[in-house]
Scaffold this motif. Structure first.
Motif, mmCIF file in Angstrom:
data_model
loop_
_atom_site.group_PDB
_atom_site.id
_atom_site.type_symbol
_atom_site.label_atom_id
_atom_site.label_comp_id
_atom_site.label_asym_id
_atom_site.label_seq_id
_atom_site.Cartn_x
_atom_site.Cartn_y
_atom_site.Cartn_z
ATOM 1 N N LEU A 155 -27.848 -15.742 21.239
ATOM 2 C CA LEU A 155 -28.665 -14.641 20.737
ATOM 3 C C LEU A 155 -28.357 -13.385 21.545
ATOM 4 O O LEU A 155 -28.101 -13.457 22.747
ATOM 5 N N THR A 164 -29.470 -17.600 24.832
ATOM 6 C CA THR A 164 -29.466 -18.568 23.735
ATOM 7 C C THR A 164 -30.906 -18.793 23.290
ATOM 8 O O THR A 164 -31.855 -18.536 24.053
ATOM 9 N N ASP A 165 -31.067 -19.286 22.076
ATOM 10 C CA ASP A 165 -32.421 -19.557 21.593
ATOM 11 C C ASP A 165 -33.102 -20.643 22.416
ATOM 12 O O ASP A 165 -34.300 -20.560 22.710
#
Length: 406
Positions: A155, A164-165
């Motif tokens: 992300l 990152t998510d």
């Protein structure tokens, strides 16, 4: 029971696995006397606050319009996005969005009085909103669980930070239980979430409504091949033009139907035109969820060649309709399809393997029939939405009981 589903984002075009999942799950819950609500961020500046759907009510919360700006940004040509980002987003966007949404969701929770809150892939925004509401005591007595529908992905936050998510989820994970849609998702979560959250993770496969997705007898097959889903390179749609070219030598009248939307759509359609394939490919765009079962029954073979897939809801929907499938032998699909029993599986990115699998199935109607029948049995046994909904309700009741005891 009153169930409030919470999603950071829902595709405004209605394309996506958990959009379809929530639609059909809400129908099953409604048939059993339960009431479902779905809340998400407003995807545009003029989104209605409330939409009455057949089996649930959808609420749009505006926040600071970060989600609306995101969809506007994604609609821009890629070569314009870098310069546009500087004027469209700011470093404090997420904290400002969470602040406004916390107030808005607090009001909605008080109005709806849900018995349970079920979050879906809330990695960045609503996980923080729910965490804040818990600290405020607003969710006292209300269990909160999350279903993680995806594998970890990169992300870029509004301020330009790359993360990152899953990293964002690990920072704010206020859930009593975390269900993973596949074992590969569960493994990824165990590897990345803090230890205090790991023991809350459990596997719970998604389900398909087999009363809706079912074989339809005596239906004319309009297309030989089908791909339904997001038009992205991760889904390996970039393989399809070359595949079609290689197949037309042996099957000059071969027909492919595609539905969906995505960032690769323009390039994909350009590739079809360059290869003079537009006459052999029907692109239907975004198709209403209700029409998907009929379309599936009008195809001979369903293609799902994703390079990386957390589960594969479209895959199981096709299998439920008795359509033979060709997919990949990794991640979620490898947990669904047994090669040569209820489908064919190939290595991801293997153009030759994909083309050969299609040739094999198009040349053998008895093999198509056997794989399709076994596929239906697999879904009935392992991915029936009715059984899935019963498992969910048991989980809801278990968490409610634990909250009452505490």
């Amino acid at each position: 029971m009153r169930i409030l589903h919470v999603c950071d984002s829902l595709n405004p075009a209605g394309v996506g696995g958990y959009e379809s999942y929530l639609h059909h799950l809400s129908r099953v819950f409604a048939s059993e006397g339960h009431e479902a609500f779905v809340v998400t961020q407003s995807p545009s500046t003029d989104s209605p606050e409330f939409v009455a759907r057949p089996h649930y009510r959808l609420f749009h919360l505006s926040g600071n319009l970060l989600e609306a700006r995101k969809w506007k940004f994604l609609s821009l040509p890629e070569n314009e996005r870098s310069s546009a980002a500087r004027s469209m987003f700011s470093n404090n966007d997420i904290s400002a969005d969470v602040h406004v949404l916390t107030s808005q969701l607090r009001t909605l929770v008080r109005d709806l009085s849900p018995d349970v809150i079920h979050a879906h892939s809330t990695y960045v925004v609503f996980n923080r909103v729910l965490e804040g509401l818990r600290r405020q005591g607003i969710l006292s007595g209300i269990p909160v669980l999350a279903t993680i529908h995806g594998l970890p992905k990169t992300l870029v936050l509004p301020g330009g930070e790359t993360t990152t998510d899953y990293e964002q989820l690990a920072q704010s994970c206020p859930f009593d239980r975390i269900t993973a849609v596949s074992e590969c998702v569960a493994a990824a979560l165990r590897e990345r979430l803090p230890e205090r959250s790991v023991n809350r993770i459990q596997l719970l496969y998604l389900g398909v409504d087999i009363s809706v997705f079912r074989p339809q007898r005596q239906v004319k097959k309009h297309w030989d091949l089908a791909f339904f889903g997001r038009i992205e390179q991760a889904k390996a749609v970039d393989l399809l033009p070359d595949m079609m070219v290689s197949l037309r030598t042996r099957f000059p009248d071969i027909r492919l139907v595609i539905t969906g939307e995505g960032s690769y759509r323009r390039k994909f359609l350009d590739e079809l035109k360059k290869r003079d394939l537009m006459g052999a490919v029907s692109y239907l765009g975004v198709v209403p969820i209700e029409k998907i079962p009929d379309l599936l029954n009008e195809v001979r073979i369903f293609l799902y060649p994703s390079r990386e897939e957390a589960f594969g809801l479209s895959l199981t929907e096709a299998m439920a309709c008795g359509v033979p499938v060709i997919t990949t032998s990794v991640f979620g699909p490898s947990e669904i399809v047994t090669h040569a029993h209820d489908g064919l599986a190939m290595k991801p990115g293997d153009l030759r393997g994909l083309s050969e699998a299609v040739r094999e199935l198009l040349s053998d109607s008895r093999l198509r029939s056997r794989l399709g029948q076994n596929a239906r049995k697999t879904v009935e046994k392992r991915f029936d939405l009715k059984k899935h909904s019963e498992q969910l309700l048991l989980l809801y009741h278990e968490l409610r009981h634990a909250h009452r005891q505490s």
